[in-house]
Structure formats: C-alpha cells, structure tokens
Design an enzyme around this catalytic site. Sequence first.
Site, PDB file in Angstrom:
ATOM      1  N   LYS A 107       2.663 -11.675 -67.469  1.00 15.91           N
ATOM      2  CA  LYS A 107       2.903 -13.233 -67.376  1.00 15.91           C
ATOM      3  C   LYS A 107       2.540 -13.853 -68.702  1.00 15.91           C
ATOM      4  CE  LYS A 107       2.308 -13.336 -62.510  1.00 15.91           C
ATOM      5  NZ  LYS A 107       2.011 -12.163 -62.113  1.00 15.91           N
TER       6      LYS A 107
HETATM    7  C1  LIG Z   1       2.902 -11.414 -61.258  1.00 13.36           C
HETATM    8  C2  LIG Z   1       2.832  -9.823 -61.215  1.00 13.36           C
HETATM    9  C3  LIG Z   1       3.894  -9.277 -60.733  1.00 13.36           C
HETATM   10  C4  LIG Z   1       5.098  -9.657 -59.764  1.00 13.36           C
HETATM   11  O1  LIG Z   1       5.845 -10.515 -60.604  1.00 13.36           O
HETATM   12  P1  LIG Z   1       6.907 -11.274 -59.789  1.00 13.36           P
HETATM   13  O2  LIG Z   1       7.630 -12.196 -60.997  1.00 13.36           O
HETATM   14  O3  LIG Z   1       6.049 -12.400 -59.191  1.00 13.36           O
HETATM   15  O4  LIG Z   1       7.874 -10.697 -58.943  1.00 13.36           O
HETATM   16  C5  LIG Z   1       3.848  -7.686 -60.832  1.00 13.36           C
HETATM   17  N1  LIG Z   1       2.816  -7.193 -61.434  1.00 13.36           N
HETATM   18  C6  LIG Z   1       1.743  -7.984 -61.985  1.00 13.36           C
HETATM   19  C7  LIG Z   1       0.715  -7.137 -62.476  1.00 13.36           C
HETATM   20  C8  LIG Z   1       1.796  -9.203 -61.945  1.00 13.36           C
HETATM   21  O5  LIG Z   1       0.733  -9.958 -62.377  1.00 13.36           O
END
Ligand SMILES: *Cc1c(COP(=O)(O)O)cnc(C)c1O
Length: 434
Positions: A107
């Site tokens: 993210k």
């Molecule tokens: C947010 C997140 C996900 C999921 O991603 P999406 O875009 O919401 O499908 C998977 N793994 C981790 C470690 C995350 O922080």
Amino acid sequence: MKYYSTNKQAAEASLQEAVVKGLASDKGLFMPEKIKQLPQSFYDKIDTLSFQEIAYTVADAFFGEDVDADTLKKIVYDTLSFDTPLVHVNDNIYSLELFHGPTLAFKDVGGRFMARLLAYFIKKQGQSDVKVLVATSGDTGSAVANGFLGVDGIHVYVLYPKGKVSPIQECQFTTLGQNITAIEIDGTFDDCQALVKTAFMDADLNKQLNLTSANSINVARFLPQAFYYFHAYAQLKKEGKANNVVISVPSGNFGNITAGLIAKRMGLPIKRFIAANNSNDIFYEYLQTGKYNPRPSVQTIANAMDVGDPSNFARVLDLYNQSVDEIRKDISGCWYKDEAIAQTLKSTFEKTGYLLDPHGACGYQALADGLAKDETGVFLETAHPAKFKETVEDIIGQTIEIPKPLLEFMKGEKKNIELKNSYDLFKETLLKDK
Ligand SMILES: *Cc1c(COP(=O)(O)O)cnc(C)c1O
C-alpha cells in the site's frame, strides 16, 4: 481525461475532482473513461527500461493529460524510490516483493502516489489548510500517513480502533508526529469509519474546514498499483520467462487485482489472474455461482484480506460489463483456511528457505495448486512477514528479524489522542486545530 462513476448516476469528473473527492456523488467508484493501449514498441523494449521509466509511461497514459510532465515524473520517481525485486521461489513460481517501502506493505505505492497527487491538486486549487481523514484497521493508516508525512498544507488524522491493531502497525502512525495525528477510538473499525463518514456529511463542519478522504477507492491510490504488474513482466522477460504469465493476487478489497486487470487492458501480456483469498470467499463463490452475496467478514491470520464486501468489486464488474462469464475468462479464484495458510508458510520455508507472510502464502499456494507446466507464475508478496511477527514465528517455530525501518518506528515516541466513540468529541478535536 474524464472519470465516470460505476453507478452511472453522477456527472463525469475531472481527475482533479475525482482525486479530491474520492467517491462520486452517487456513491459509485470513479473509473477512467479510456484505458489506453500502450504501443508494441514499449512492450518490445520493456525489459531494458527501469521500473521508474516503465511506471512513468503507464502514469502518462492515465494522468498525462491532466498533470504536467515534470510534476508527474517527479511524483512517479518519488513514489518508487524503494526496491521491488522479483525473487525466484521454486519451480516456475516467483514472488514480486512489494514490501520494501516505509511501512513494509504494497500500500506504500498507492499511498505515496496519492499523497503527492492530492497535494499537487490542493495547491493548484489555492487551498493551504486541508485535513485528510482516514479510518484504518491497520495497514491503510500507516501507508497514507507515511505518504503525507511532511507534506505542506495537509494535516492527516488517522482514526484507529483501540486494542485492535497490532503494536507494530500502531507504531507506524503514532510515532510520526509533524502533520500526522493519530486518534485512538474506544470502539471498532466500523465505529472509526462511521465517525469519518459523519464528519464528511456534517455541513457545519465542512463550512469551517477543508476535509478530504484518503481511502483505497481513490483513483490516485488505485491506478498506480498497475505499475508493478508491468515491472513483474519486464523482469520475467529479462529471464526469458514471459510466455503464459499468470499473476496471483492476495485480495481483500480487490483494488490491487483490479489494477492488474487494467494493466492487461493496456496490452500487458498477462495470460490470466488468480484472486487468492482467505476464508472470506465471497468472490470465489461469485465465480462459482454467478451470485454476489456480501456478508460480514470473518477474522483470519491474513487480516488485511478480511473483507466481506470488497469495495472494488464494482470496478471489476464495470470492466467486464457486468458479465460473470467474461470475468471468468480472465480471473479464477481460490481460498484458504487459516490452517492451510499456516501449512503453506511452514512447508515453503522448510523446503525452499523462502519466508512468506500469511497474505503472500495465499498467493503462493494458489499458484502451487493451479499452475500448468507451460505457465510462469508470479504472486504479489504484499507485506513483509515481520509485520505479522507473532503469527509467523508461531508457525515456523523460529524468531524472525525485524527490518530496520520497522525498528526505527518502534523506537519512536508514541503519541496519540484517546477518544470515546463520540462524534461530538471527534468534531471538537478537529476544530481545535483550525
Ligand atoms: C490491503 C492488503 C491486501 C489486499 O489488497 P486489496 O487491494 O484490498 O485487495 C493484501 N495483503 C496485504 C498485506 C494488504 O495490506
């Protein structure tokens, strides 16, 4: 470029409006009206380009009409200033490690890009005092807060539920100081989200303050996630492995995988995608039955994917004209219980020496179960295993080292505001900083 709402009831928006508002007025998600194909010449030489050069080409296709070239280049280069290596795990399976940024999760890419683009537009609008509100169950708050850290004219308020985020996650947004305020709410994540929503609907408050949101549905956070699919492909091409590429994406709100689907629309030669889930198997069930049946999430050891009604599902439907048959051509699904996730993590570590995190373990297992001999699989390793230290150590029976950036956070002084779950108190807190 114009952006339309997936609900089709709101007027089209400019990029600037879409980024500043986040959500369309009809509560739909913004989608770009055009998805440009990149020229064959780009794909022919992609393996000779740096990640930043690749990402800038992709960013230009979306944002080039609305952001001047120098600014956009700076935003892209700034965002991608950390490693994203493709690591061979075993057989024909590779891990794309997206966890070398400041908060050790993928993210960071979207969070940083959005922070910089939002700052650019806010400045362009002549605003100098904007408050970004973000509710978090753990990872989003830290990525957004770190993205905005030190950005002039923007103050970020991270609301998080008391006792419900891990100590490591908590220190990633409570020790930053500067323009970041952490607010610990005596309640649940849903309570935090409700407080933020109430603030956006409070006409009196909005008269006094410039408020904006920074959640995962913002196009400025969502589209940049396409960059690293191109990067993965380029790395495979270098190794002569770029035929029949399958990408497995640990999915929760489905923002990450949707960005991959968009990359494919831009001509990136990905054969197919796998949406890897934990026990929250709503999407898998949808592929099986054609019926979308959202329900409350269940708690798992891959907690960033504990989502019972993925917000980006609307974008997936929109991309495929609401047709489950069309969706099935590009995406398959699978899901794993906690015991299976733990088993994968342990056996992969023992057999190959590669340490997965619980989310990446779902992605890896989906490839181990479903990859054909002539295919090359890449799973997105979405977080560093140390982010889930206790869980991972329990599973492998060994202690793991905490990477340096995380240690730095943990050394910092924790500062937060503790509040009861009360809108009046929250509003008072925001107004105090006027
Ligand atoms: C947010 C997140 C996900 C999921 O991603 P999406 O875009 O919401 O499908 C998977 N793994 C981790 C470690 C995350 O922080």
